[in-house]
Write a protein that holds these residues in place. Structure first.
Motif, PDB file in Angstrom:
ATOM      1  N   VAL A  90       0.934  -1.071   0.049  1.00  0.00           N
ATOM      2  CA  VAL A  90      -0.077   0.003  -0.100  1.00  0.00           C
ATOM      3  C   VAL A  90       0.902   1.150  -0.116  1.00  0.00           C
TER       4      VAL A  90
ATOM      5  N   GLY B  42      -1.563  -3.584   4.411  1.00  0.00           N
ATOM      6  CA  GLY B  42      -2.899  -2.968   4.359  1.00  0.00           C
ATOM      7  C   GLY B  42      -3.774  -3.755   3.647  1.00  0.00           C
ATOM      8  N   ASP B  43      -4.952  -3.125   3.168  1.00  0.00           N
ATOM      9  CA  ASP B  43      -5.793  -3.538   2.268  1.00  0.00           C
ATOM     10  C   ASP B  43      -6.109  -2.941   0.985  1.00  0.00           C
TER      11      ASP B  43
ATOM     12  N   ILE C 269      -8.735  -2.946  -0.809  1.00  0.00           N
ATOM     13  CA  ILE C 269      -9.947  -2.304  -1.137  1.00  0.00           C
ATOM     14  C   ILE C 269      -9.971  -1.019  -0.704  1.00  0.00           C
ATOM     15  N   GLU C 270      -9.363  -0.787   0.541  1.00  0.00           N
ATOM     16  CA  GLU C 270      -9.310   0.521   1.223  1.00  0.00           C
ATOM     17  C   GLU C 270      -8.392   1.357   0.491  1.00  0.00           C
ATOM     18  N   LEU C 271      -7.430   0.881  -0.282  1.00  0.00           N
ATOM     19  CA  LEU C 271      -6.310   1.544  -1.108  1.00  0.00           C
ATOM     20  C   LEU C 271      -7.326   2.151  -2.381  1.00  0.00           C
TER      21      LEU C 271
ATOM     22  N   ARG D  84     -10.361   2.409  -2.462  1.00  0.00           N
ATOM     23  CA  ARG D  84     -11.758   3.466  -1.980  1.00  0.00           C
ATOM     24  C   ARG D  84     -10.887   4.984  -1.983  1.00  0.00           C
ATOM     25  N   THR D  85      -9.624   5.213  -1.278  1.00  0.00           N
ATOM     26  CA  THR D  85      -9.280   6.186  -1.023  1.00  0.00           C
ATOM     27  C   THR D  85      -8.334   6.961  -2.229  1.00  0.00           C
TER      28      THR D  85
ATOM     29  N   THR E 293     -16.497  -9.959   0.583  1.00  0.00           N
ATOM     30  CA  THR E 293     -15.207  -9.458  -0.089  1.00  0.00           C
ATOM     31  C   THR E 293     -15.775  -8.727  -1.386  1.00  0.00           C
TER      32      THR E 293
ATOM     33  N   ARG F 225     -17.738  -5.675  -0.692  1.00  0.00           N
ATOM     34  CA  ARG F 225     -17.116  -4.785  -0.112  1.00  0.00           C
ATOM     35  C   ARG F 225     -16.191  -3.947  -1.077  1.00  0.00           C
TER      36      ARG F 225
ATOM     37  N   HIS G 104     -18.861  -1.520  -3.094  1.00  0.00           N
ATOM     38  CA  HIS G 104     -19.172  -0.432  -2.401  1.00  0.00           C
ATOM     39  C   HIS G 104     -18.080   0.494  -2.352  1.00  0.00           C
ATOM     40  N   ALA G 105     -16.664   0.085  -2.441  1.00  0.00           N
ATOM     41  CA  ALA G 105     -15.552   0.964  -2.276  1.00  0.00           C
ATOM     42  C   ALA G 105     -15.533   1.622  -3.511  1.00  0.00           C
TER      43      ALA G 105
END
Length: 218
Positions: free
Chosen positions: A37, A61-62, A64-66, A68-69, A85, A88, A91-92
């Motif tokens: 990440v 890290g994740d 999917i969160e990467l 998203r942001t 998953t 998720r 959704h991201a």
């Protein structure tokens, strides 16, 4: 337009495979893959890719969160196949999800659709609802019977051409394909009466072939 792609995967062998698939696609430029990440964040900041191909599970890290942001388009490529998953990731904001391992053509097809999608909505301008619906249908591989009979490349050429007139070289550049490929498909479309061929004469040399979508019969 050349689309820049960043592969984010901690398995260097898998990352290399995905990198090579992107590198073989006209209209795309692949950046050096990264494995974390932190490295992805730095690459996004410094190299400004258009698209991420990101795994879910990364050492720090994740993925999917990467996605998203990051503030850019992303496909999630992961061995995780549980519904939670996948939901998720969607959704991201992920544009698509591929379960590893997959055949190279699966990624190639999604890159083709993504290029066509970006061609339709890439410009900073207002979009009509019909145009937006068409772009989303292309991204998700939804087509009507009138387009299903045509090859993906022919459909891309017709979408690129739109209501304008252009040469094979211009169409190839806009569509992200070679001039020779554009010329071959343009000739086939012209033979079927889908497009018209016009000649533009310059001051010297041979006339330039120009192509336009044929007007519907009345």
């Amino acid at each position: 337009m050349t689309l820049r792609v960043l592969v984010v995967d901690d398995d260097f062998r898998v990352a290399g495979l995905h990198r090579d698939i992107v590198a073989d696609k006209a209209g795309f430029a692949v950046l050096d893959p990264v494995r974390s990440v932190a490295d992805a964040v730095a690459a996004i900041r410094d190299q400004r890719p258009d698209l991420l191909l990101v795994d879910v599970y990364l050492p720090d890290g994740d993925g999917i969160e990467l996605a998203r942001t990051a503030g850019i388009d992303a496909f999630v490529l992961s061995a995780a196949n549980d519904a939670a998953t996948v939901r998720r990731a969607l959704h991201a904001g992920a544009l698509g999800y591929l379960v590893k391992p997959f055949e190279p053509r699966a990624l190639t097809e999604r890159l083709d659709r993504y290029a066509r999608f970006r061609n339709l909505i890439g410009a900073d301008r207002p979009l009509g609802q019909d145009e937006l619906d068409r772009a989303l249908a292309i991204l998700h591989g939804v087509g009507d019977q009138s387009t299903a009979s045509r090859s993906a490349t022919e459909q891309l050429i017709l979408e690129t051409l739109g209501t304008t007139e252009a040469s094979a070289a211009e169409i190839g550049e806009l569509a992200g394909i070679s001039r020779a490929t554009a010329q071959r498909h343009l000739s086939a479309l012209a033979a079927r009466g889908v497009i018209d061929v016009r000649l533009r004469y310059g001051t010297t040399g041979r006339p330039e072939h120009r192509y336009a979508v044929s007007a519907p019969a009345r």
